[in-house]
Design an enzyme around this catalytic site. Structure first.
Site, short mmCIF file in Angstrom:
data_model
loop_
_atom_site.label_atom_id
_atom_site.label_comp_id
_atom_site.label_asym_id
_atom_site.label_seq_id
_atom_site.Cartn_x
_atom_site.Cartn_y
_atom_site.Cartn_z
N GLN A 1 37.94 33.16 49.63
CA GLN A 1 37.57 32.41 48.42
C GLN A 1 38.79 31.66 47.86
O GLN A 1 39.85 32.22 47.68
CB GLN A 1 37.03 33.42 47.39
CG GLN A 1 37.06 32.96 45.96
CD GLN A 1 35.66 32.89 45.33
OE1 GLN A 1 34.67 32.72 46.02
NE2 GLN A 1 35.61 33.01 44.03
N ARG B 1 45.22 36.86 38.45
CA ARG B 1 44.06 36.67 37.56
C ARG B 1 44.58 36.08 36.25
O ARG B 1 44.89 36.76 35.29
CB ARG B 1 43.38 38.03 37.32
CG ARG B 1 42.24 38.01 36.31
CD ARG B 1 41.04 37.24 36.77
NE ARG B 1 40.54 37.77 38.03
CZ ARG B 1 39.77 37.05 38.88
NH1 ARG B 1 39.43 35.80 38.59
NH2 ARG B 1 39.36 37.58 40.02
N HIS C 1 43.33 25.87 38.73
CA HIS C 1 42.41 26.80 38.08
C HIS C 1 43.02 27.33 36.77
O HIS C 1 43.37 28.51 36.66
CB HIS C 1 42.13 27.95 39.06
CG HIS C 1 40.92 28.76 38.75
ND1 HIS C 1 40.73 29.40 37.56
CD2 HIS C 1 39.83 29.06 39.50
CE1 HIS C 1 39.59 30.07 37.58
NE2 HIS C 1 39.03 29.87 38.76
N ASP D 1 29.71 28.65 34.52
CA ASP D 1 30.43 28.31 35.75
C ASP D 1 29.86 26.97 36.23
O ASP D 1 28.80 26.94 36.86
CB ASP D 1 30.22 29.43 36.78
CG ASP D 1 31.14 29.29 37.99
OD1 ASP D 1 31.88 28.30 38.06
OD2 ASP D 1 31.09 30.19 38.86
N GLU E 1 39.35 23.48 34.75
CA GLU E 1 39.99 23.38 36.06
C GLU E 1 39.85 21.97 36.61
O GLU E 1 38.75 21.53 36.93
CB GLU E 1 39.34 24.39 37.01
CG GLU E 1 39.20 25.78 36.39
CD GLU E 1 38.23 26.70 37.14
OE1 GLU E 1 37.96 26.45 38.33
OE2 GLU E 1 37.73 27.66 36.53
N ARG F 1 46.85 29.95 46.84
CA ARG F 1 47.17 30.86 45.73
C ARG F 1 47.69 32.21 46.21
O ARG F 1 48.14 33.01 45.39
CB ARG F 1 45.95 31.05 44.82
CG ARG F 1 44.76 31.73 45.48
CD ARG F 1 43.63 31.96 44.47
NE ARG F 1 42.48 32.63 45.07
CZ ARG F 1 41.50 33.17 44.36
NH1 ARG F 1 41.52 33.13 43.05
NH2 ARG F 1 40.48 33.75 44.96
O1 LIG Z 1 37.59 35.51 41.16
P1 LIG Z 1 38.19 34.24 41.67
O2 LIG Z 1 38.16 34.14 43.17
O3 LIG Z 1 39.57 34.03 41.12
O4 LIG Z 1 37.30 33.06 41.12
C1 LIG Z 1 37.09 32.89 39.76
C2 LIG Z 1 36.15 31.73 39.50
O5 LIG Z 1 36.73 30.53 39.96
C3 LIG Z 1 36.02 29.32 39.69
O6 LIG Z 1 36.03 29.06 38.33
C4 LIG Z 1 34.63 29.38 40.22
O7 LIG Z 1 33.84 28.30 39.78
C5 LIG Z 1 33.95 30.67 39.85
O8 LIG Z 1 32.72 30.74 40.55
C6 LIG Z 1 34.81 31.87 40.19
O9 LIG Z 1 34.15 33.04 39.79
#
Ligand SMILES: O=P(O)(O)OC[C@H]1O[C@H](O)[C@H](O)[C@@H](O)[C@@H]1O
Length: 315
Positions: free
Chosen positions: A102, A78, A185, A229, A291, A107
């Site tokens: 996600q 994070r 990111h 976002d 990003e 990563r």
């Molecule tokens: O919590 P994560 O999977 O690290 O994602 C963190 C963030 O990443 C990007 O910025 C996306 O646009 C967001 O929608 C998401 O919340």
């Protein structure tokens, strides 16, 4: 000059030779650090090839990393610069990546340190580049099962006295085409989000992820006053810098190479409260994610094709 890893490089003190950047591998082989003769430094975890620190010569940290971030390889970091590949977010409607977690597996995969290159110039303009590799051969079985394509990726992290560059080359080494997305990111550290303005996105189209993915057009500079976002596709093209200013002073300038999109993210109060590894909870005041990526739509790679993209963040 290319050196192999696991060999700490002493600061060259040979008379007549300028001091060279120092590159070291941690004892537990989990991270690589590089320090320029002038004091700037970076630290990269092999887990995710995540850049977790970038300091200027005075030792000021430029990246935001949560105090609750896991750095032991149990969860994507994070903060810093997690690398998003081969999918941004989740893509339930995209059959080939719909099973992936996600932001994909880059990563959360362990990358190999391929080596360093240093510039041979004087200490004032010394630079160092660290290369990391990930491929279908080194990917863990779980990720391989979810994304059964043959690929190789090289990720390069370059530190100079006043910039940090990250670049990726992904090659389709297999015999079937695949589609992918890629994004760096970057969590930039700032003093006070209420004083921040982002320029370079004027008149650009964006997908507003906090407003039912509506497509909108940016008017003027971006300011952050709540959860934000957005996926921008800057009208000005990648070479036009996206500049983060605080109280009217430019603090970061991000120039992209072959990455058409820019995501701007700040979770603000409620979202930050709900993210377990986000600490302190008011830490959103000290970060903004800018990003650089190619995430709106897909990049199709035919066998033998490569996707190349990079960003340079200057201070
Ligand atoms: O919590 P994560 O999977 O690290 O994602 C963190 C963030 O990443 C990007 O910025 C996306 O646009 C967001 O929608 C998401 O919340």
């Amino acid at each position: 000059m290319v050196d192999r890893p696991n060999k700490p490089t002493a600061l060259a003190t040979t008379p007549g030779l300028p001091p060279q950047p120092q590159v070291n591998t941690s004892h537990d082989n989990s991270r690589i650090t590089a320090v320029l003769p002038t004091g700037e430094s970076i630290e990269v975890l092999l887990y995710g090839a995540t850049v977790i620190s970038w300091k200027d010569r005075a030792g000021n940290e430029k990246l935001w990393v949560s105090e609750a971030a896991k750095l032991d390889g149990t969860k994507a970091v994070r903060g810093g610069i997690p690398l998003v590949f081969p999918v941004f977010g989740t893509a339930p409607d995209h059959a080939a990546t719909s099973q992936l977690p996600q932001h994909g597996f880059a990563r959360t995969s362990r990358w190999e340190f391929l080596g360093k290159s240093t510039s041979e110039s004087g200490p004032a303009d010394a630079s160092v580049k660290l290369d990391f590799g990930l491929s279908s051969n080194t990917l863990d079985d779980e990720a391989k099962k979810l994304w059964p394509y043959t690929f190789s990726a090289i990720y390069s992290v370059t530190l100079t006295a006043d910039s940090l560059g990250t670049g990726i080359v992904v090659t389709n080494d297999g015999d079937k085409p695949f589609e992918c997305q890629v994004l760096m990111h970057t969590y930039l550290r700032i003093k006070d989000i209420t004083q921040v303005q982002v320029t370079g996105l004027e008149d650009s189209e964006y997908v507003d992820k906090v407003d039912a993915a509506q497509v909108k057009t940016q008017s003027g500079a971006v300011t952050i006053t709540g959860e934000t976002d957005r996926v921008y596709t800057p009208a000005q093209g990648p070479a036009e810098p996206v500049v983060v200013s605080e109280a009217g002073e430019a603090v970061y300038s991000v120039v992209r190479d072959n990455l058409k999109d820019v995501v701007v993210w700040n979770p603000w109060t409620e979202k930050a409260a709900g993210i377990a590894d986000f600490a302190p909870k008011d830490g959103f005041k000290n970060m903004i994610c800018i990003e650089a990526g190619a995430v709106r739509g897909w990049t199709a790679l035919e066998p033998g094709d490569a996707l190349e993209g990079a960003q340079t963040i200057s201070i």
